[in-house]
Write an enzyme that holds these catalytic residues in place. Structure first.
Site, PDB file in Angstrom:
ATOM      1  N   CYS A   2       0.843  -1.199   0.000  1.00 47.09           N
ATOM      2  CA  CYS A   2       0.000   0.000   0.000  1.00 47.09           C
ATOM      3  C   CYS A   2       0.876   1.246   0.000  1.00 47.09           C
ATOM      4  O   CYS A   2       2.017   1.230   0.439  1.00 47.09           O
ATOM      5  CB  CYS A   2      -0.922   0.081   1.204  1.00 47.09           C
ATOM      6  SG  CYS A   2      -1.904  -1.381   1.490  1.00 47.09           S
ATOM      7  N   ARG A  27       2.977   0.294  -5.387  1.00 45.39           N
ATOM      8  CA  ARG A  27       2.896  -0.373  -4.083  1.00 45.39           C
ATOM      9  C   ARG A  27       1.624  -1.192  -3.933  1.00 45.39           C
ATOM     10  O   ARG A  27       1.435  -1.882  -2.928  1.00 45.39           O
ATOM     11  CB  ARG A  27       2.965   0.654  -2.956  1.00 45.39           C
ATOM     12  CG  ARG A  27       4.210   1.520  -3.012  1.00 45.39           C
ATOM     13  CD  ARG A  27       4.203   2.534  -1.913  1.00 45.39           C
ATOM     14  NE  ARG A  27       4.530   1.931  -0.654  1.00 45.39           N
ATOM     15  CZ  ARG A  27       5.754   1.815  -0.164  1.00 45.39           C
ATOM     16  NH1 ARG A  27       6.770   2.291  -0.844  1.00 45.39           N
ATOM     17  NH2 ARG A  27       5.974   1.247   0.982  1.00 45.39           N
ATOM     18  N   TRP A  74      -2.819  -2.593  -1.471  1.00 44.08           N
ATOM     19  CA  TRP A  74      -2.498  -3.985  -1.793  1.00 44.08           C
ATOM     20  C   TRP A  74      -3.131  -4.793  -0.667  1.00 44.08           C
ATOM     21  O   TRP A  74      -2.716  -4.679   0.488  1.00 44.08           O
ATOM     22  CB  TRP A  74      -0.988  -4.194  -1.849  1.00 44.08           C
ATOM     23  CG  TRP A  74      -0.614  -5.579  -2.273  1.00 44.08           C
ATOM     24  CD1 TRP A  74      -0.571  -6.068  -3.540  1.00 44.08           C
ATOM     25  CD2 TRP A  74      -0.229  -6.666  -1.413  1.00 44.08           C
ATOM     26  NE1 TRP A  74      -0.187  -7.383  -3.528  1.00 44.08           N
ATOM     27  CE2 TRP A  74       0.030  -7.773  -2.237  1.00 44.08           C
ATOM     28  CE3 TRP A  74      -0.087  -6.806  -0.040  1.00 44.08           C
ATOM     29  CZ2 TRP A  74       0.425  -9.007  -1.733  1.00 44.08           C
ATOM     30  CZ3 TRP A  74       0.307  -8.039   0.473  1.00 44.08           C
ATOM     31  CH2 TRP A  74       0.559  -9.123  -0.386  1.00 44.08           C
ATOM     32  N   ASN A  98      -0.583   1.559   5.824  1.00 49.89           N
ATOM     33  CA  ASN A  98       0.214   0.609   5.045  1.00 49.89           C
ATOM     34  C   ASN A  98       0.848  -0.352   6.034  1.00 49.89           C
ATOM     35  O   ASN A  98       1.525   0.086   6.960  1.00 49.89           O
ATOM     36  CB  ASN A  98       1.294   1.379   4.264  1.00 49.89           C
ATOM     37  CG  ASN A  98       2.369   0.469   3.699  1.00 49.89           C
ATOM     38  OD1 ASN A  98       2.106  -0.704   3.435  1.00 49.89           O
ATOM     39  ND2 ASN A  98       3.570   0.997   3.520  1.00 49.89           N
ATOM     40  N   GLY A  99       0.609  -1.649   5.861  1.00 53.24           N
ATOM     41  CA  GLY A  99       1.222  -2.623   6.774  1.00 53.24           C
ATOM     42  C   GLY A  99       0.172  -3.567   7.331  1.00 53.24           C
ATOM     43  O   GLY A  99      -0.902  -3.739   6.752  1.00 53.24           O
ATOM     44  N   GLU A 479      14.471 -17.994 -12.335  1.00 53.10           N
ATOM     45  CA  GLU A 479      14.037 -16.635 -12.666  1.00 53.10           C
ATOM     46  C   GLU A 479      13.114 -16.650 -13.893  1.00 53.10           C
ATOM     47  O   GLU A 479      12.112 -15.931 -13.931  1.00 53.10           O
ATOM     48  CB  GLU A 479      15.273 -15.751 -12.900  1.00 53.10           C
ATOM     49  CG  GLU A 479      15.013 -14.375 -13.473  1.00 53.10           C
ATOM     50  CD  GLU A 479      14.123 -13.467 -12.620  1.00 53.10           C
ATOM     51  OE1 GLU A 479      13.762 -13.850 -11.491  1.00 53.10           O
ATOM     52  OE2 GLU A 479      13.776 -12.386 -13.106  1.00 53.10           O
ATOM     53  N   LYS A 483       9.363 -15.274 -13.752  1.00 50.19           N
ATOM     54  CA  LYS A 483       8.906 -14.215 -14.654  1.00 50.19           C
ATOM     55  C   LYS A 483       7.662 -14.671 -15.404  1.00 50.19           C
ATOM     56  O   LYS A 483       6.701 -13.932 -15.514  1.00 50.19           O
ATOM     57  CB  LYS A 483      10.041 -13.891 -15.633  1.00 50.19           C
ATOM     58  CG  LYS A 483      10.217 -12.477 -16.013  1.00 50.19           C
ATOM     59  CD  LYS A 483      11.037 -11.623 -15.092  1.00 50.19           C
ATOM     60  CE  LYS A 483      10.567 -11.568 -13.674  1.00 50.19           C
ATOM     61  NZ  LYS A 483      11.470 -10.880 -12.789  1.00 50.19           N
ATOM     62  N   GLU A 486       4.502 -14.986 -13.045  1.00 52.62           N
ATOM     63  CA  GLU A 486       3.933 -13.776 -12.437  1.00 52.62           C
ATOM     64  C   GLU A 486       3.222 -12.879 -13.450  1.00 52.62           C
ATOM     65  O   GLU A 486       2.300 -12.162 -13.078  1.00 52.62           O
ATOM     66  CB  GLU A 486       4.984 -12.976 -11.653  1.00 52.62           C
ATOM     67  CG  GLU A 486       6.015 -12.283 -12.480  1.00 52.62           C
ATOM     68  CD  GLU A 486       6.994 -11.489 -11.627  1.00 52.62           C
ATOM     69  OE1 GLU A 486       6.586 -10.841 -10.672  1.00 52.62           O
ATOM     70  OE2 GLU A 486       8.199 -11.522 -11.960  1.00 52.62           O
ATOM     71  N   HIS A 502      15.112 -36.861 -10.582  1.00 52.64           N
ATOM     72  CA  HIS A 502      14.788 -37.130  -9.174  1.00 52.64           C
ATOM     73  C   HIS A 502      13.342 -36.752  -8.863  1.00 52.64           C
ATOM     74  O   HIS A 502      13.000 -36.520  -7.694  1.00 52.64           O
ATOM     75  CB  HIS A 502      15.759 -36.377  -8.267  1.00 52.64           C
ATOM     76  CG  HIS A 502      17.173 -36.812  -8.476  1.00 52.64           C
ATOM     77  ND1 HIS A 502      17.656 -38.003  -7.998  1.00 52.64           N
ATOM     78  CD2 HIS A 502      18.193 -36.237  -9.168  1.00 52.64           C
ATOM     79  CE1 HIS A 502      18.921 -38.138  -8.370  1.00 52.64           C
ATOM     80  NE2 HIS A 502      19.269 -37.080  -9.089  1.00 52.64           N
ATOM     81  N   LYS A 602       4.836  -3.754  -6.343  1.00 51.92           N
ATOM     82  CA  LYS A 602       6.253  -3.563  -6.650  1.00 51.92           C
ATOM     83  C   LYS A 602       7.113  -3.509  -5.388  1.00 51.92           C
ATOM     84  O   LYS A 602       8.281  -3.830  -5.411  1.00 51.92           O
ATOM     85  CB  LYS A 602       6.397  -2.259  -7.450  1.00 51.92           C
ATOM     86  CG  LYS A 602       7.775  -1.984  -7.982  1.00 51.92           C
ATOM     87  CD  LYS A 602       8.099  -2.864  -9.159  1.00 51.92           C
ATOM     88  CE  LYS A 602       9.520  -2.677  -9.652  1.00 51.92           C
ATOM     89  NZ  LYS A 602       9.995  -3.863 -10.361  1.00 51.92           N
TER      90      LYS A 602
HETATM   91  C1  F6R Z   1       9.702 -10.484  -9.505  1.00 50.65           C
HETATM   92  C2  F6R Z   1       9.964  -9.417  -8.556  1.00 50.65           C
HETATM   93  C3  F6R Z   1       9.997  -9.738  -7.112  1.00 50.65           C
HETATM   94  C4  F6R Z   1      11.025  -8.874  -6.390  1.00 50.65           C
HETATM   95  C5  F6R Z   1      10.930  -9.115  -4.876  1.00 50.65           C
HETATM   96  C6  F6R Z   1      11.971  -8.319  -4.113  1.00 50.65           C
HETATM   97  O1  F6R Z   1       9.749 -10.026 -10.822  1.00 50.65           O
HETATM   98  O2  F6R Z   1      10.124  -8.288  -8.946  1.00 50.65           O
HETATM   99  O3  F6R Z   1      10.216 -11.089  -6.893  1.00 50.65           O
HETATM  100  O4  F6R Z   1      12.299  -9.186  -6.859  1.00 50.65           O
HETATM  101  O5  F6R Z   1       9.654  -8.745  -4.431  1.00 50.65           O
HETATM  102  O6  F6R Z   1      11.788  -6.959  -4.286  1.00 50.65           O
HETATM  103  P1  F6R Z   1      12.966  -5.947  -4.001  1.00 50.65           P
HETATM  104  O7  F6R Z   1      14.038  -6.188  -5.003  1.00 50.65           O
HETATM  105  O8  F6R Z   1      12.341  -4.590  -4.154  1.00 50.65           O
HETATM  106  O9  F6R Z   1      13.442  -6.207  -2.599  1.00 50.65           O
END
Ligand code: F6R
Length: 607
Positions: A2, A27, A74, A98-99, A479, A483, A486, A502, A602
């Site tokens: 948030c 956020r 969020w 927020n929290g 990764e 990607k 998500e 395995h 984010k």
């Molecule tokens: C995936 C992604 C997340 C962030 C994770 C950590 O694409 O962006 O997995 O890498 O939430 O976020 P930061 O780097 O801001 O600590």
């Protein structure tokens, strides 16, 4: 997560709050809301979903008032609908939060027993009721807010506003960040300085446990006991410039394309390409004397740390513990003497990463922060900031921040190797030159977009995808899977290729494409064997390799993405691009909201 904003201003604040919320939408975007003091009353507009919905609501029903609070959500407690959208009200008290209030269930029962009715399913509403109960019992608004704060457990940034009072907002921070912005005859609160950048660059960051009484012409900050505290006022570097998409359809696409440039900036910060050396750094420890390095992070940042481990161990013979921050913070790891800790984070605000940092700080471990936002909490609480120079990353799925994190970690591993005597000056020169070539190769990979787009169209018809890799390509496989899932919502898993037999091999059939990341290296043959095992069971293989690899591995059911041959040290950086592009185009074909995928945010400031 948030984002919250508060303004004690001089002109109508609702449009300004919405403007600030736009900068905080990264956020969370489940709902948004604004409240102002309109005459003697509180006014409020809220809307489910993204901020544009709130904007439309405000156009239809504008809000007056020169003081207000705003929120972009969020969802943690309660579904993302309008009723659960902030601000929450209780008899003349308005709150944005927020929290997470961890003791909300206990507080809610207490308030219900006392006759308070709850309109929402949120934890936040307890805060509004607690404050209004204190006022009803005779406390003035500031005392009521302070008494309430003392009862709250958990992580919170709060802004509280009061009916009939157009010159008072109480802000509080315990965990998630909160910045005070100082204006001329107006004051601001925001989850970060970027939100406040159009209004002021003069900011004070509240520290954990701080709360602030904010009025048009003054601000007073206190600790939880109510003692006044001094916090430094500083010039924020954030600009009011709103990053746009340029000619790209999405921020993610733009950020993928920015990589050659930002990787180059980042590497140049740590390496002197001309002299062929890694630049000296002012570190709070000596790499030569370290017995162990600990790296901790979340999500994509964590996966950059896993690749970093391979580099530090291989190049500098420095043992590395790599942990997911949410595990690290609770696993009571014994602290090794002569160790240092790196925390990797794009936002610099991730709650679990910050908690891990604080665990190490308490244990006296020197701390380096590999961060993209230099003014973030993680940056401010570290001993040394090791910046990624990716620029603002807006797309929720991390792309350029990841390759810049890799660029920092590779450069630091070279520096560590030099310091520890495992890399000779000649070898250093070669490695620096090889690293300097990463942007050029990244540029060449971007030109494969048409082929990758075609493959993505095919991939978008599957429900599950497996990614395989060995060595540094194993974290890269994870990764790739992260990607894809998500942003396209296709289920994907990343595995070490050697683990295939395995367990996961049981999943292989014609409905399970397998993406293999395998440049032609020492263990290429081993990965080819794993590919054959897949092909023998009808699985479709998409091989991401180089020219040499493509020549050696030809299977009937296989598609190949052929990258240029390149030095081994830069393969994790450059091979990140085709996996990002594959995920991106697949998501575009699936028609998902690429930049703001469902349920994500984010900056993850809750556990
Ligand atoms: C995936 C992604 C997340 C962030 C994770 C950590 O694409 O962006 O997995 O890498 O939430 O976020 P930061 O780097 O801001 O600590």
């Amino acid at each position: 997560m948030c984002g919250i904003v508060a303004i004690v201003g001089r002109k109508p604040v609702a449009p300004l709050i919405v403007d600030a919320l736009k900068r905080l939408e990264y956020r969370g975007y489940d709902s948004a809301g604004v409240a102002t003091v309109e005459g003697e009353e509180l006014g409020r507009r809220r809307a489910e979903g993204k901020l544009v919905n709130l904007e439309k609501r405000l156009q239809a029903e504008p809000l007056d008032g020169t003081i207000g609070i705003g929120h972009t959500r969020w969802a943690t407690h309660g579904v993302p609908n309008e009723t659960n959208a902030h601000p929450h009200f209780s008899d003349g008290v308005a709150v944005v939060h927020n929290g997470i209030i961890e003791n909300f269930a206990e507080l809610r029962s207490e308030l219900v027993a006392d006759g308070y009715a709850f309109a929402s399913q949120t934890d936040t509403e307890v805060v509004a009721h607690l404050v209004s109960r204190e006022i009803a019992r005779g406390a003035d608004p500031v005392t009521a807010a302070h008494k309430t704060l003392k009862r709250l457990q958990g992580a919170f940034a709060l802004a509280i506003m009061f009916r009939g009072n157009d010159n008072l907002i109480v802000g509080a921070r315990n965990g998630p960040p909160l910045a005070v912005g100082h204006g001329e005859g107006e004051m601001f609160l925001g989850s970060d300085a970027i939100a406040l950048a159009p209004f002021t660059n003069s900011v004070t960051y509240l520290e954990d446990g701080d709360w602030a009484v904010v009025r048009r012409d003054e601000i007073a900050i206190f600790d939880i006991e109510g003692n006044p505290v001094e916090r430094k006022r500083q010039q924020s570097l954030s600009t009011s410039f709103m990053v746009d998409k340029g000619n790209h359809r999405h921020f993610m696409e733009k950020e993928i394309h920015e990589q050659p440039e930002v990787i180059s900036h980042t590497l140049a910060h740590y390496l002197d390409f001309g002299a062929g050396v890694s630049k000296p750094l002012d570190l709070p420890f000596d790499f030569a004397k370290l017995d162990r390095l600990s790296i901790s992070a979340c999500g994509t940042a964590y996966l950059s740390g896993v690749i970093g481990k391979y580099w530090f161990e291989r190049l500098a013979r420095l043992p590395v513990d790599i942990d997911i921050a949410s595990e690290f913070r609770y696993r009571e790891m014994p602290i090794v003497k002569n160790s240092a800790a790196f925390f990797v984070s794009q936002s610099g605000e991730t709650a679990d990463t910050l908690a891990s940092l604080r665990y190490c700080r308490k244990a006296g471990v020197p701390i380096g922060a590999v961060v993209n936002v230099r003014e973030s909490t993680i940056a401010r609480e570290s001993d040394v900031i090791l910046p990624t120079l990716a620029g603002p990353e807006i797309g929720v799925a991390s792309t350029k921040a990841f390759t810049c994190q890799l660029s920092v970690l590779a450069s630091l591993a070279v520096r560590a190797g030099v310091a520890r005597g495992t890399i000779s000056p000649e070898r250093e020169k070669v490695l620096v030159r090889e690293l300097s070539e990463a942007p050029r190769y990244a540029n060449q990979v971007l030109k494969l977009d048409q082929q990758i787009e075609k493959l993505a169209r095919e991939l978008s018809s599957y429900k599950h995808v497996l990614y395989l890799g060995r060595d540094t390509n194993y974290p890269l496989a994870m990764e790739g899977a992260l990607k894809l899932k998500e942003i396209s919502y296709i289920h994907a898993e990343g595995y070490a290729a050697g683990e295939l037999k395995h367990g996961p091999i049981a999943l292989i059939d014609e409905n399970m494409p397998v993406i293999v990341i395998a440049p032609h290296d020492r263990i290429f043959e081993k990965t080819v064997s794993n590919m054959q095992e897949v092909a023998a069971r009808g699985g479709k293989v998409i091989l991401i390799t180089d020219k040499k690899g493509a020549e050696q591995a030809s299977l009937q059911t296989m598609e190949t993405i052929v990258l240029p041959d390149m030095p081994e040290i830069i393969t994790p950086i450059v091979y990140a691009l085709p996996i990002q592009m594959l995920a991106y185009y697949t998501a575009v074909f699936m028609g998902t909201d690429v930049d703001q995928p469902r349920n994500l945010a984010k900056s993850v400031t809750v556990e």
